[in-house]
Design a protein around this motif. Structure first.
Motif, PDB file in Angstrom:
ATOM      1  N   VAL A 388       0.844  -1.202   0.000  1.00  0.00           N
ATOM      2  CA  VAL A 388       0.000   0.000   0.000  1.00  0.00           C
ATOM      3  C   VAL A 388       0.877   1.249   0.000  1.00  0.00           C
ATOM      4  CG1 VAL A 388      -1.766   1.279   1.266  1.00  0.00           C
ATOM      5  CG2 VAL A 388      -1.867  -1.219   1.173  1.00  0.00           C
ATOM      6  N   ALA A 389       1.857   1.296   0.897  1.00  0.00           N
ATOM      7  CA  ALA A 389       2.735   2.462   0.966  1.00  0.00           C
ATOM      8  C   ALA A 389       3.518   2.652  -0.331  1.00  0.00           C
ATOM      9  CB  ALA A 389       3.686   2.313   2.148  1.00  0.00           C
ATOM     10  N   GLU A 390       4.020   1.559  -0.872  1.00  0.00           N
ATOM     11  CA  GLU A 390       4.811   1.645  -2.103  1.00  0.00           C
ATOM     12  C   GLU A 390       3.956   2.118  -3.270  1.00  0.00           C
ATOM     13  OE1 GLU A 390       8.325  -1.140  -3.808  1.00  0.00           O
ATOM     14  OE2 GLU A 390       6.362  -2.099  -3.640  1.00  0.00           O
ATOM     15  N   ARG A 391       2.701   1.601  -3.377  1.00  0.00           N
ATOM     16  CA  ARG A 391       1.821   2.007  -4.487  1.00  0.00           C
ATOM     17  C   ARG A 391       1.446   3.479  -4.372  1.00  0.00           C
ATOM     18  NH1 ARG A 391       0.616   3.405  -8.320  1.00  0.00           N
ATOM     19  NH2 ARG A 391      -0.763   2.648  -9.969  1.00  0.00           N
ATOM     20  N   ALA A 392       1.259   3.956  -3.157  1.00  0.00           N
ATOM     21  CA  ALA A 392       0.959   5.375  -2.969  1.00  0.00           C
ATOM     22  C   ALA A 392       2.140   6.248  -3.386  1.00  0.00           C
ATOM     23  CB  ALA A 392       0.573   5.637  -1.515  1.00  0.00           C
ATOM     24  N   LEU A 393       3.351   5.818  -3.070  1.00  0.00           N
ATOM     25  CA  LEU A 393       4.534   6.593  -3.447  1.00  0.00           C
ATOM     26  C   LEU A 393       4.763   6.580  -4.954  1.00  0.00           C
ATOM     27  CD1 LEU A 393       6.827   5.361  -0.552  1.00  0.00           C
ATOM     28  CD2 LEU A 393       6.159   7.738  -0.943  1.00  0.00           C
ATOM     29  N   PHE A 394       4.345   5.498  -5.604  1.00  0.00           N
ATOM     30  CA  PHE A 394       4.534   5.401  -7.050  1.00  0.00           C
ATOM     31  C   PHE A 394       3.633   6.356  -7.827  1.00  0.00           C
ATOM     32  CE2 PHE A 394       6.303   0.788  -7.069  1.00  0.00           C
ATOM     33  CZ  PHE A 394       7.520   1.283  -6.642  1.00  0.00           C
ATOM     34  N   LEU A 395       2.666   6.977  -7.155  1.00  0.00           N
ATOM     35  CA  LEU A 395       1.818   7.956  -7.845  1.00  0.00           C
ATOM     36  C   LEU A 395       2.663   9.082  -8.440  1.00  0.00           C
ATOM     37  CD1 LEU A 395      -1.207   8.294  -5.370  1.00  0.00           C
ATOM     38  CD2 LEU A 395      -1.218   7.197  -7.613  1.00  0.00           C
ATOM     39  N   TRP A 396       3.754   9.432  -7.754  1.00  0.00           N
ATOM     40  CA  TRP A 396       4.583  10.542  -8.234  1.00  0.00           C
ATOM     41  C   TRP A 396       5.485  10.141  -9.402  1.00  0.00           C
ATOM     42  CZ3 TRP A 396       2.956  10.594  -3.155  1.00  0.00           C
ATOM     43  CH2 TRP A 396       2.332  11.767  -2.736  1.00  0.00           C
ATOM     44  N   ASN A 397       5.463   8.881  -9.794  1.00  0.00           N
ATOM     45  CA  ASN A 397       6.150   8.491 -11.024  1.00  0.00           C
ATOM     46  C   ASN A 397       5.370   8.896 -12.264  1.00  0.00           C
ATOM     47  OD1 ASN A 397       8.171   7.349  -9.505  1.00  0.00           O
ATOM     48  ND2 ASN A 397       7.395   5.253  -9.685  1.00  0.00           N
ATOM     49  N   ASN A 398       4.096   9.232 -12.072  1.00  0.00           N
ATOM     50  CA  ASN A 398       3.250   9.686 -13.171  1.00  0.00           C
ATOM     51  C   ASN A 398       3.498  11.175 -13.409  1.00  0.00           C
ATOM     52  OD1 ASN A 398       0.683  10.864 -14.400  1.00  0.00           O
ATOM     53  ND2 ASN A 398       0.231   8.684 -14.527  1.00  0.00           N
ATOM     54  N   ASP A 399       3.859  11.523 -14.618  1.00  0.00           N
ATOM     55  CA  ASP A 399       4.223  12.910 -14.927  1.00  0.00           C
ATOM     56  C   ASP A 399       3.071  13.878 -14.700  1.00  0.00           C
ATOM     57  OD1 ASP A 399       6.751  12.057 -15.611  1.00  0.00           O
ATOM     58  OD2 ASP A 399       6.304  11.887 -17.760  1.00  0.00           O
ATOM     59  N   HIS A 400       1.850  13.454 -15.081  1.00  0.00           N
ATOM     60  CA  HIS A 400       0.704  14.359 -14.927  1.00  0.00           C
ATOM     61  C   HIS A 400       0.396  14.605 -13.456  1.00  0.00           C
ATOM     62  CE1 HIS A 400      -2.951  16.438 -16.053  1.00  0.00           C
ATOM     63  NE2 HIS A 400      -3.675  15.642 -15.275  1.00  0.00           N
ATOM     64  N   ILE A 401       0.457  13.559 -12.631  1.00  0.00           N
ATOM     65  CA  ILE A 401       0.202  13.732 -11.200  1.00  0.00           C
ATOM     66  C   ILE A 401       1.309  14.563 -10.562  1.00  0.00           C
ATOM     67  CG2 ILE A 401      -0.036  12.501  -9.016  1.00  0.00           C
ATOM     68  CD1 ILE A 401      -1.281  10.192 -10.563  1.00  0.00           C
ATOM     69  N   ALA A 402       2.547  14.330 -10.976  1.00  0.00           N
ATOM     70  CA  ALA A 402       3.648  15.141 -10.450  1.00  0.00           C
ATOM     71  C   ALA A 402       3.472  16.608 -10.824  1.00  0.00           C
ATOM     72  CB  ALA A 402       4.977  14.611 -10.984  1.00  0.00           C
ATOM     73  N   SER A 403       2.957  16.853 -12.044  1.00  0.00           N
ATOM     74  CA  SER A 403       2.723  18.238 -12.467  1.00  0.00           C
ATOM     75  C   SER A 403       1.604  18.885 -11.654  1.00  0.00           C
ATOM     76  CB  SER A 403       2.370  18.252 -13.961  1.00  0.00           C
ATOM     77  OG  SER A 403       2.015  19.544 -14.387  1.00  0.00           O
ATOM     78  N   LEU A 404       0.507  18.137 -11.427  1.00  0.00           N
ATOM     79  CA  LEU A 404      -0.588  18.674 -10.604  1.00  0.00           C
ATOM     80  C   LEU A 404      -0.112  18.963  -9.190  1.00  0.00           C
ATOM     81  CD1 LEU A 404      -3.537  16.323 -11.698  1.00  0.00           C
ATOM     82  CD2 LEU A 404      -3.263  18.731 -12.278  1.00  0.00           C
ATOM     83  N   THR A 405       0.732  18.085  -8.659  1.00  0.00           N
ATOM     84  CA  THR A 405       1.260  18.289  -7.313  1.00  0.00           C
ATOM     85  C   THR A 405       2.166  19.512  -7.261  1.00  0.00           C
ATOM     86  OG1 THR A 405       1.204  15.897  -6.995  1.00  0.00           O
ATOM     87  CG2 THR A 405       2.474  17.172  -5.414  1.00  0.00           C
ATOM     88  N   ALA A 406       2.988  19.690  -8.268  1.00  0.00           N
ATOM     89  CA  ALA A 406       3.896  20.846  -8.289  1.00  0.00           C
ATOM     90  C   ALA A 406       3.131  22.160  -8.361  1.00  0.00           C
ATOM     91  CB  ALA A 406       4.851  20.724  -9.475  1.00  0.00           C
ATOM     92  N   GLN A 407       2.048  22.184  -9.146  1.00  0.00           N
ATOM     93  CA  GLN A 407       1.259  23.406  -9.278  1.00  0.00           C
ATOM     94  C   GLN A 407       0.551  23.777  -7.979  1.00  0.00           C
ATOM     95  OE1 GLN A 407      -1.393  23.069 -12.670  1.00  0.00           O
ATOM     96  NE2 GLN A 407       0.194  22.066 -13.889  1.00  0.00           N
TER      97      GLN A 407
END
Length: 534
Positions: A388-407
């Motif tokens: 569970v923890a690892e899958r949650a951390l892997f969300l930031w491997n997605n470029d679109h999610i990383a971009s939404l998080t950065a904004q």
């Protein structure tokens, strides 16, 4: 059974036919059945290579002549004129209305083989016919389909018994599949045929016919469900007048599955059909279609067997978001509503679906739900289950999610920073620890000033929390010490002990939730109920 089969046709008065040569007694039960459409071999068409006289002699030996314009039902379509083919078609359909028992493979072998050959000839005729089907032929077809396909399944004790997506039970195969397979192919070709007039056929392919067809999706045979999903899609495409009814009927199946039984074998197949249906919805979406998403699709995350059909469900939901991006926030709120708390396997599946949903989510819709969303993601980051923890951390491997998080880092980082920091200090799994350090480094490089501010705030809160815990521990030690000096005497009346308990509870109730016990307050609680010495 043979007498029942023969009773479909009147007896000939001529006795000479009864003395004709009998049919070979070869049984067709040893033919392999598969989920694909019928694989024909050259041996199937052996009857068409015989002479017309031989066919007539064989058919009259076992089956008397049909009353349909004097055409024998076992004649080949190539042996009659074009004017007689429709009558022969109806005669063969009537012949195939007899249903055999396949539980005993040695029973009625000859009749089963004859029926199978007749069904194959019907499939070939429907595939090549160019003239329109008459209403009588359509009625005969629907009658034959109803008799052969529509049946009641035995009680199902296995469906829904497993809580995960990996159901290790072996699939159950229908022993009558050697006939059912050809009937399903005939139904598919009949519905898809350009010779079928939908305006005439809707009288027979009616609501009752569709409801009974939908009931078959609960079959345990995966080959049957695979055929049904193709047929349902063709019916939905051809009979536009029945589309609202089909949507409503499928919704009712979903409601019964979600809120009553949680047992159904065909949810994945029905969702696969509706994935194609949703992709064809016109824009803007009707309110009925939005209600289907909110009332049927999103609650399908509730059952424990969601893993069986999660892939098809995710496809349907992402189709909605692609059609109307404003629905993304509704979907995310729905996921949070049905988010599993103790089922780690479902949490991993929800995180995978969440990633696909977020890929199609715009910034505006993301901002509507990012606070509760990342609170939930923060809980997943600190999960003791490493997947569970690892899958949650892997969300930031997605470029679109990383971009939404950065904004939106000014809002998101303060929410998840404590979870990241606790992982780096105390998580037991090395893979989770490494992934946490990577995400932490990403945020540090993204906005170092904000990162340091969050770190400073976290350290202050941790110091305050530790001081509070230490103060609470000290106060309890003082209470224990005071209790050891002046223990409660054994001769104190029971009413005094009860009053002591009630008074202490009252003081605790008035105390703020985050306030620590102090010695004066504890002493006050003790003094108010101290009994006078006797």
């Amino acid at each position: 059974m043979l007498k029942q089969f023969l009773s479909r046709f009147p007896r000939k008065s001529c006795k000479s036919d009864a003395a004709s040569d009998p049919l070979p007694s070869s049984c067709g039960n040893n033919e392999a059945a598969s989920g694909n459409l019928i694989q024909r071999t050259s041996s199937i068409n052996t009857g068409s290579n015989r002479s017309a006289a031989m066919v007539k002699r064989m058919s009259s030996a076992v089956f008397p002549s049909s009353v349909v314009a004097g055409v024998e039902p076992l004649l080949s379509f190539g042996d009659v004129s074009n004017q007689e083919k429709q009558n022969l078609f109806i005669g063969k359909l009537n012949l195939c209305c007899v249903v055999f028992d396949f539980n005993d493979p040695n029973k009625n072998c000859v009749e089963k083989d004859l029926k199978r050959q007749a069904l194959i000839e019907l499939v070939e005729y429907v595939s090549s016919v160019t003239t329109k089907f008459s209403e009588q032929a359509i009625a005969a077809c629907c009658k034959m389909f109803s008799i052969n396909l529509y049946r009641v399944f035995p009680p199902n004790y296995r469906s829904g018994s497993s809580g995960g997506e990996n159901d290790e039970d072996e699939p159950v195969f229908d022993p009558a599949w050697s006939h059912l397979q050809i009937v399903y192919e005939l139904l598919l070709k009949f519905i898809s045929s350009s010779s079928l007039d939908a305006k005439v056929a809707k009288k027979y392919v009616d609501h009752w016919f569709i409801l009974r067809l939908l009931d078959l999706f609960d079959s345990e045979d995966p080959r049957e469900r695979d055929c049904l999903k193709t047929i349902l899609h063709r019916i939905y495409g051809k009979f536009m007048v029945h589309r609202p009814f089909i949507r409503k009927a499928v919704s009712n199946i979903f409601y019964r599955f979600i809120f009553e039984t949680e047992r159904h074998n065909g949810i994945a197949e029905l969702l696969e059909v509706f994935g194609s249906v949703i992709s064809g919805f016109a824009l803007p979406l009707k309110e009925e279609h939005k209600m289907f998403l909110c009332k049927a699709l999103i609650p399908l995350h509730k059952p424990k067997t969601v893993g069986v059909y999660l892939q098809q469900l995710t496809y349907c939901i992402t189709q909605y978001i692609e059609k109307e991006p404003k629905l993304a926030s509704t979907v995310i709120r729905g996921l949070l509503k049905y988010w599993p708390i103790i089922n780690s396997q479902k949490q991993v599946m929800f995180l995978s679906e969440l990633e696909e949903v977020l890929e199609s989510t715009s910034t505006v819709e993301f901002q509507k739900t990012m606070v509760p969303l990342f609170r939930r993601i923060g809980c997943c980051l600190n999960s003791s289950h490493f997947q569970v923890a690892e899958r949650a951390l892997f969300l930031w491997n997605n470029d679109h999610i990383a971009s939404l998080t950065a904004q939106n880092r000014q809002v998101i980082l303060p929410i998840i920073f404590p979870a990241l920091e606790r992982n780096t200090r105390s998580h037991w799994n090395q893979a989770v620890l490494n992934a946490t350090l990577n995400v932490r480094k990403m945020f540090s490089e993204m906005d170092e000033e904000l990162f340091l501010a969050c770190q400073s705030k976290f350290e202050e809160e941790e110091a305050q929390r530790m001081a509070t815990n230490e103060k609470r521990r000290t106060n309890w030690e003082l209470l224990e010490s005071a209790a050891s000096v002046k223990p409660v005497c054994g001769n104190i009346p029971a009413v005094c002990i009860t009053a002591c308990s009630l008074s202490a509870a009252a003081v605790a109730a008035k105390r703020p939730a985050n306030a620590a016990w102090t010695l004066p307050a504890a002493a006050a609680a003790s003094e108010t109920v101290r009994a006078p010495a006797s």
